[in-house]
Design an enzyme around this catalytic site. Sequence first.
Site, PDB file in Angstrom:
ATOM      1  N   TYR A   1      -1.875   2.852  14.656  1.00 48.98           N
ATOM      2  CA  TYR A   1      -2.658   3.658  13.713  1.00 48.98           C
ATOM      3  C   TYR A   1      -2.812   5.127  14.125  1.00 48.98           C
ATOM      4  O   TYR A   1      -3.428   5.895  13.400  1.00 48.98           O
ATOM      5  CB  TYR A   1      -4.040   3.024  13.520  1.00 48.98           C
ATOM      6  CG  TYR A   1      -3.957   1.633  12.915  1.00 48.98           C
ATOM      7  CD1 TYR A   1      -3.489   1.464  11.609  1.00 48.98           C
ATOM      8  CD2 TYR A   1      -4.300   0.499  13.642  1.00 48.98           C
ATOM      9  CE1 TYR A   1      -3.375   0.203  11.051  1.00 48.98           C
ATOM     10  CE2 TYR A   1      -4.206  -0.774  13.092  1.00 48.98           C
ATOM     11  CZ  TYR A   1      -3.734  -0.913  11.794  1.00 48.98           C
ATOM     12  OH  TYR A   1      -3.621  -2.154  11.238  1.00 48.98           O
TER      13      TYR A   1
ATOM     14  N   HIS B   1      -2.298   3.788   2.726  1.00 47.90           N
ATOM     15  CA  HIS B   1      -2.308   3.092   4.017  1.00 47.90           C
ATOM     16  C   HIS B   1      -1.708   4.002   5.069  1.00 47.90           C
ATOM     17  O   HIS B   1      -0.745   4.737   4.778  1.00 47.90           O
ATOM     18  CB  HIS B   1      -1.515   1.784   3.942  1.00 47.90           C
ATOM     19  CG  HIS B   1      -2.084   0.840   2.931  1.00 47.90           C
ATOM     20  ND1 HIS B   1      -3.172   0.062   3.196  1.00 47.90           N
ATOM     21  CD2 HIS B   1      -1.744   0.612   1.640  1.00 47.90           C
ATOM     22  CE1 HIS B   1      -3.470  -0.634   2.106  1.00 47.90           C
ATOM     23  NE2 HIS B   1      -2.631  -0.310   1.146  1.00 47.90           N
TER      24      HIS B   1
HETATM   25  O1  CA2 Z   1      -2.203   0.929   7.466  1.00 50.65           O
HETATM   26  C1  CA2 Z   1      -3.331   0.895   6.976  1.00 50.65           C
HETATM   27  O2  CA2 Z   1      -3.968   1.900   6.686  1.00 50.65           O
HETATM   28  C2  CA2 Z   1      -4.017  -0.458   6.762  1.00 50.65           C
HETATM   29  O3  CA2 Z   1      -4.763  -0.375   5.554  1.00 50.65           O
HETATM   30  C3  CA2 Z   1      -4.932  -0.666   7.948  1.00 50.65           C
HETATM   31  C4  CA2 Z   1      -5.621  -2.015   7.918  1.00 50.65           C
HETATM   32  C5  CA2 Z   1      -4.624  -3.145   7.736  1.00 50.65           C
HETATM   33  O4  CA2 Z   1      -5.320  -4.382   7.586  1.00 50.65           O
HETATM   34  C6  CA2 Z   1      -3.747  -2.918   6.520  1.00 50.65           C
HETATM   35  O5  CA2 Z   1      -2.790  -3.968   6.433  1.00 50.65           O
HETATM   36  C7  CA2 Z   1      -3.022  -1.596   6.635  1.00 50.65           C
HETATM   37  C8  CA2 Z   1      -6.391  -2.240   9.220  1.00 50.65           C
HETATM   38  C9  CA2 Z   1      -7.526  -1.280   9.385  1.00 50.65           C
HETATM   39  C10 CA2 Z   1      -8.126  -1.502  10.726  1.00 50.65           C
HETATM   40  O6  CA2 Z   1      -8.226  -0.254  11.353  1.00 50.65           O
HETATM   41  C11 CA2 Z   1      -8.178  -0.221  12.709  1.00 50.65           C
HETATM   42  C12 CA2 Z   1      -7.949   1.001  13.269  1.00 50.65           C
HETATM   43  C13 CA2 Z   1      -7.861   1.133  14.609  1.00 50.65           C
HETATM   44  C14 CA2 Z   1      -8.029   0.045  15.419  1.00 50.65           C
HETATM   45  C15 CA2 Z   1      -8.286  -1.186  14.864  1.00 50.65           C
HETATM   46  C16 CA2 Z   1      -8.376  -1.326  13.500  1.00 50.65           C
END
Ligand code: CA2
Length: 150
Positions: A24, A102
């Site tokens: 991320y 996303h």
């Molecule tokens: O890629 C994206 O922006 C997502 O929406 C992020 C979601 C995931 O479930 C989608 O499939 C794709 C996850 C968000 C969680 O964010 C975190 C960020 C840093 C560390 C842990 C979780």
Amino acid sequence: MAQTLYVLNGPNLNLLGTREPEKYGRATLADVEKLVRAKAKEFGWGVEFRQSNREGELVDWIQEAGAKEAVGVVINPAGYTTTSVAILDAILAVKIPVVEIHITNIHARESFRHDSYISKGARAVICGFGADSYALAVAGLAALARARSR
Ligand code: CA2
């Protein structure tokens, strides 16, 4: 009065920049907010930038954006992407454009991330550009607004 853009972030995005940077990136949600505010300023827009771990709160905010006739909504629905009929219904109930974003390319990841309910109501979808996905969505909404006013 300045037009307002709503930028909504779903569950766990408060952790952005603090965990899983290889997926991320290193930008925190506060960094993303700064990026979005700078981009929105180019179009003279103010920003309501919010994050919630609760589905109903995201629904309330989409309704609020609709009632206030916001210029649009940029939403990263995160884990609710593939589960939330409630968020889809809220999007379908407002007249303003909603852009789903996303950070990662969800189509290059596990198959359970591919089938988005939100995409069925979104005006457009952007994914895979890291934190820049947010700024690209703001620019896309501005292009839509320009096209409407022609
Ligand atoms: O890629 C994206 O922006 C997502 O929406 C992020 C979601 C995931 O479930 C989608 O499939 C794709 C996850 C968000 C969680 O964010 C975190 C960020 C840093 C560390 C842990 C979780």
